[in-house]
Design a protein around this motif. Structure first.
Motif, PDB file in Angstrom:
ATOM      1  N   TYR A  28      -2.010  32.813  15.176  1.00 29.66           N
ATOM      2  CA  TYR A  28      -3.216  32.029  14.921  1.00 29.66           C
ATOM      3  C   TYR A  28      -2.906  30.530  14.958  1.00 29.66           C
ATOM      4  O   TYR A  28      -3.728  29.724  15.406  1.00 29.66           O
ATOM      5  CB  TYR A  28      -3.835  32.417  13.581  1.00 29.66           C
ATOM      6  CG  TYR A  28      -4.526  33.767  13.633  1.00 29.66           C
ATOM      7  CD1 TYR A  28      -5.847  33.874  14.058  1.00 29.66           C
ATOM      8  CD2 TYR A  28      -3.856  34.932  13.272  1.00 29.66           C
ATOM      9  CE1 TYR A  28      -6.480  35.108  14.133  1.00 29.66           C
ATOM     10  CE2 TYR A  28      -4.482  36.174  13.341  1.00 29.66           C
ATOM     11  CZ  TYR A  28      -5.794  36.254  13.770  1.00 29.66           C
ATOM     12  OH  TYR A  28      -6.423  37.472  13.848  1.00 29.66           O
ATOM     13  N   ALA A  29      -1.716  30.154  14.504  1.00 31.42           N
ATOM     14  CA  ALA A  29      -1.343  28.744  14.532  1.00 31.42           C
ATOM     15  C   ALA A  29      -1.246  28.229  15.969  1.00 31.42           C
ATOM     16  O   ALA A  29      -1.563  27.068  16.248  1.00 31.42           O
ATOM     17  CB  ALA A  29      -0.007  28.541  13.824  1.00 31.42           C
ATOM     18  N   TRP A  30      -0.839  29.089  16.883  1.00 31.72           N
ATOM     19  CA  TRP A  30      -0.707  28.680  18.272  1.00 31.72           C
ATOM     20  C   TRP A  30      -2.014  28.786  19.060  1.00 31.72           C
ATOM     21  O   TRP A  30      -2.326  27.900  19.862  1.00 31.72           O
ATOM     22  CB  TRP A  30       0.341  29.548  18.980  1.00 31.72           C
ATOM     23  CG  TRP A  30       1.751  29.298  18.546  1.00 31.72           C
ATOM     24  CD1 TRP A  30       2.267  28.129  18.060  1.00 31.72           C
ATOM     25  CD2 TRP A  30       2.816  30.241  18.534  1.00 31.72           C
ATOM     26  NE1 TRP A  30       3.591  28.287  17.751  1.00 31.72           N
ATOM     27  CE2 TRP A  30       3.968  29.572  18.031  1.00 31.72           C
ATOM     28  CE3 TRP A  30       2.924  31.578  18.906  1.00 31.72           C
ATOM     29  CZ2 TRP A  30       5.199  30.211  17.899  1.00 31.72           C
ATOM     30  CZ3 TRP A  30       4.150  32.210  18.764  1.00 31.72           C
ATOM     31  CH2 TRP A  30       5.267  31.529  18.272  1.00 31.72           C
ATOM     32  N   PHE A  31      -2.758  29.876  18.843  1.00 35.71           N
ATOM     33  CA  PHE A  31      -3.845  30.195  19.767  1.00 35.71           C
ATOM     34  C   PHE A  31      -5.245  30.211  19.162  1.00 35.71           C
ATOM     35  O   PHE A  31      -6.217  30.451  19.880  1.00 35.71           O
ATOM     36  CB  PHE A  31      -3.581  31.554  20.422  1.00 35.71           C
ATOM     37  CG  PHE A  31      -2.252  31.635  21.108  1.00 35.71           C
ATOM     38  CD1 PHE A  31      -1.995  30.876  22.239  1.00 35.71           C
ATOM     39  CD2 PHE A  31      -1.239  32.448  20.611  1.00 35.71           C
ATOM     40  CE1 PHE A  31      -0.766  30.930  22.882  1.00 35.71           C
ATOM     41  CE2 PHE A  31      -0.005  32.512  21.231  1.00 35.71           C
ATOM     42  CZ  PHE A  31       0.237  31.750  22.372  1.00 35.71           C
ATOM     43  N   ALA A  32      -5.391  29.947  17.868  1.00 29.77           N
ATOM     44  CA  ALA A  32      -6.720  29.992  17.245  1.00 29.77           C
ATOM     45  C   ALA A  32      -7.247  28.589  16.959  1.00 29.77           C
ATOM     46  O   ALA A  32      -8.064  28.399  16.066  1.00 29.77           O
ATOM     47  CB  ALA A  32      -6.680  30.809  15.965  1.00 29.77           C
ATOM     48  N   THR A  44       5.791  27.086  24.908  1.00 32.33           N
ATOM     49  CA  THR A  44       5.956  28.531  24.715  1.00 32.33           C
ATOM     50  C   THR A  44       6.461  29.248  25.961  1.00 32.33           C
ATOM     51  O   THR A  44       6.791  30.424  25.898  1.00 32.33           O
ATOM     52  CB  THR A  44       4.621  29.184  24.312  1.00 32.33           C
ATOM     53  OG1 THR A  44       3.678  29.041  25.395  1.00 32.33           O
ATOM     54  CG2 THR A  44       4.068  28.555  23.047  1.00 32.33           C
ATOM     55  N   PHE A  45       6.454  28.569  27.125  1.00 28.52           N
ATOM     56  CA  PHE A  45       6.859  29.148  28.404  1.00 28.52           C
ATOM     57  C   PHE A  45       5.901  30.227  28.888  1.00 28.52           C
ATOM     58  O   PHE A  45       6.234  31.017  29.777  1.00 28.52           O
ATOM     59  CB  PHE A  45       8.293  29.721  28.332  1.00 28.52           C
ATOM     60  CG  PHE A  45       9.320  28.720  27.895  1.00 28.52           C
ATOM     61  CD1 PHE A  45       9.778  27.749  28.779  1.00 28.52           C
ATOM     62  CD2 PHE A  45       9.818  28.747  26.618  1.00 28.52           C
ATOM     63  CE1 PHE A  45      10.724  26.816  28.374  1.00 28.52           C
ATOM     64  CE2 PHE A  45      10.775  27.825  26.206  1.00 28.52           C
ATOM     65  CZ  PHE A  45      11.227  26.852  27.094  1.00 28.52           C
ATOM     66  N   GLN A  94      -2.045  23.048  28.269  1.00 30.05           N
ATOM     67  CA  GLN A  94      -0.862  22.515  28.942  1.00 30.05           C
ATOM     68  C   GLN A  94       0.281  22.254  27.967  1.00 30.05           C
ATOM     69  O   GLN A  94       1.455  22.391  28.327  1.00 30.05           O
ATOM     70  CB  GLN A  94      -1.190  21.239  29.724  1.00 30.05           C
ATOM     71  CG  GLN A  94      -1.778  20.099  28.924  1.00 30.05           C
ATOM     72  CD  GLN A  94      -3.284  20.115  28.920  1.00 30.05           C
ATOM     73  OE1 GLN A  94      -3.897  21.202  28.950  1.00 30.05           O
ATOM     74  NE2 GLN A  94      -3.906  18.934  28.907  1.00 30.05           N
ATOM     75  N   ILE A  95      -0.038  21.917  26.730  1.00 33.53           N
ATOM     76  CA  ILE A  95       1.018  21.716  25.730  1.00 33.53           C
ATOM     77  C   ILE A  95       1.611  23.062  25.331  1.00 33.53           C
ATOM     78  O   ILE A  95       2.835  23.211  25.212  1.00 33.53           O
ATOM     79  CB  ILE A  95       0.473  20.973  24.507  1.00 33.53           C
ATOM     80  CG1 ILE A  95       0.112  19.529  24.896  1.00 33.53           C
ATOM     81  CG2 ILE A  95       1.481  20.982  23.360  1.00 33.53           C
ATOM     82  CD1 ILE A  95      -0.461  18.712  23.767  1.00 33.53           C
ATOM     83  N   LEU A  96       0.763  24.054  25.128  1.00 39.14           N
ATOM     84  CA  LEU A  96       1.255  25.393  24.803  1.00 39.14           C
ATOM     85  C   LEU A  96       2.110  25.946  25.942  1.00 39.14           C
ATOM     86  O   LEU A  96       3.121  26.610  25.705  1.00 39.14           O
ATOM     87  CB  LEU A  96       0.079  26.331  24.522  1.00 39.14           C
ATOM     88  CG  LEU A  96      -0.573  26.187  23.151  1.00 39.14           C
ATOM     89  CD1 LEU A  96      -1.882  26.951  23.099  1.00 39.14           C
ATOM     90  CD2 LEU A  96       0.370  26.686  22.057  1.00 39.14           C
ATOM     91  N   GLN A  97       1.709  25.669  27.178  1.00 36.31           N
ATOM     92  CA  GLN A  97       2.474  26.140  28.328  1.00 36.31           C
ATOM     93  C   GLN A  97       3.903  25.583  28.299  1.00 36.31           C
ATOM     94  O   GLN A  97       4.871  26.294  28.544  1.00 36.31           O
ATOM     95  CB  GLN A  97       1.775  25.726  29.624  1.00 36.31           C
ATOM     96  CG  GLN A  97       2.473  26.217  30.882  1.00 36.31           C
ATOM     97  CD  GLN A  97       1.792  25.727  32.144  1.00 36.31           C
ATOM     98  OE1 GLN A  97       0.853  24.940  32.086  1.00 36.31           O
ATOM     99  NE2 GLN A  97       2.264  26.185  33.294  1.00 36.31           N
TER     100      GLN A  97
END
Length: 208
Positions: A174-178, A190-191, A184-187
């Protein structure tokens, strides 16, 4: 000298009548780092020390097929300042708790019904993984990432005890995707590819 020694010893053997036996939380007051301020003693009743919210089965109709019912100081003001709290964990068949931490407390989980796959990851990235059955107990050290998965064929029930009246909970997924953290930062961090990130954002309610 003997008189002073007796007086000093008595101070430990016979507690002062002014000492606080408890500090029932005043839920109408702001909560600080040390918990809630104390409710006036004359307003305290036995009901402040009783909580029946763990009697009911939690609603597992969600993406995780899981429900956590807390008995923290916010729900159970009688434990304010006592350094303990509890929670009920219901897991439907195939249910799971996403990878998460409790920043403020160690967890001890007792399995009441069902079979769980559970584990945690140490700060050196070592994995501690096992199967838990009815009557088993497992400790999850404070601040470490951990999870539970119902791998049985029936709903699972467990009760968690914590070493803090408000242990906190921090779900990694949830911290990453909610939220609205840009794809582009998550990409880059997180790879994952953008399509995977977008699917996870849609699943967990995130945007951007």
């Amino acid at each position: 000298m003997m008189f002073l020694l007796i007086l000093f010893t008595s101070a430990f053997l016979f507690p002062s009548s002014n000492a606080l036996d408890f500090c029932v939380g005043d839920l109408g007051a702001p909560q600080g780092p040390a918990g809630y301020s104390c409710k006036k003693v004359e307003a305290v009743t036995v009901n402040d020390f009783v909580f029946s919210g763990l009697n009911a089965v939690g609603n597992t109709s969600n993406v995780m097929k899981a429900a956590v019912t807390p008995a923290f100081s916010t729900q159970f003001p009688g434990i304010n300042g006592l350094g303990v709290s509890l929670a009920r964990l219901d897991l439907a068949v195939g249910g799971r708790t996403a990878m998460h931490t409790h920043p403020e407390g160690t967890e001890v989980l007792t399995i009441i019904q069902g079979t769980l796959c559970a584990g945690f990851i140490s700060s050196t990235n070592k994995v501690y993984l096992t199967s838990l059955h009815e009557g088993d107990i497992m400790a999850f050290p404070q601040g470490l990432m951990h999870f539970q998965i119902n791998v049985g064929k029936t709903p699972a029930l467990a009760f968690a005890s914590f070493s803090n009246t408000s242990p906190g909970i921090y779900f990694m997924d949830y911290a990453w995707f909610a939220n609205d953290l840009p794809t582009q930062i998550l990409q880059k961090t997180t790879f994952l590819d953008p399509d995977q990130i977008q699917r996870l954002k849609e699943l967990l309610g995130g945007t951007n």
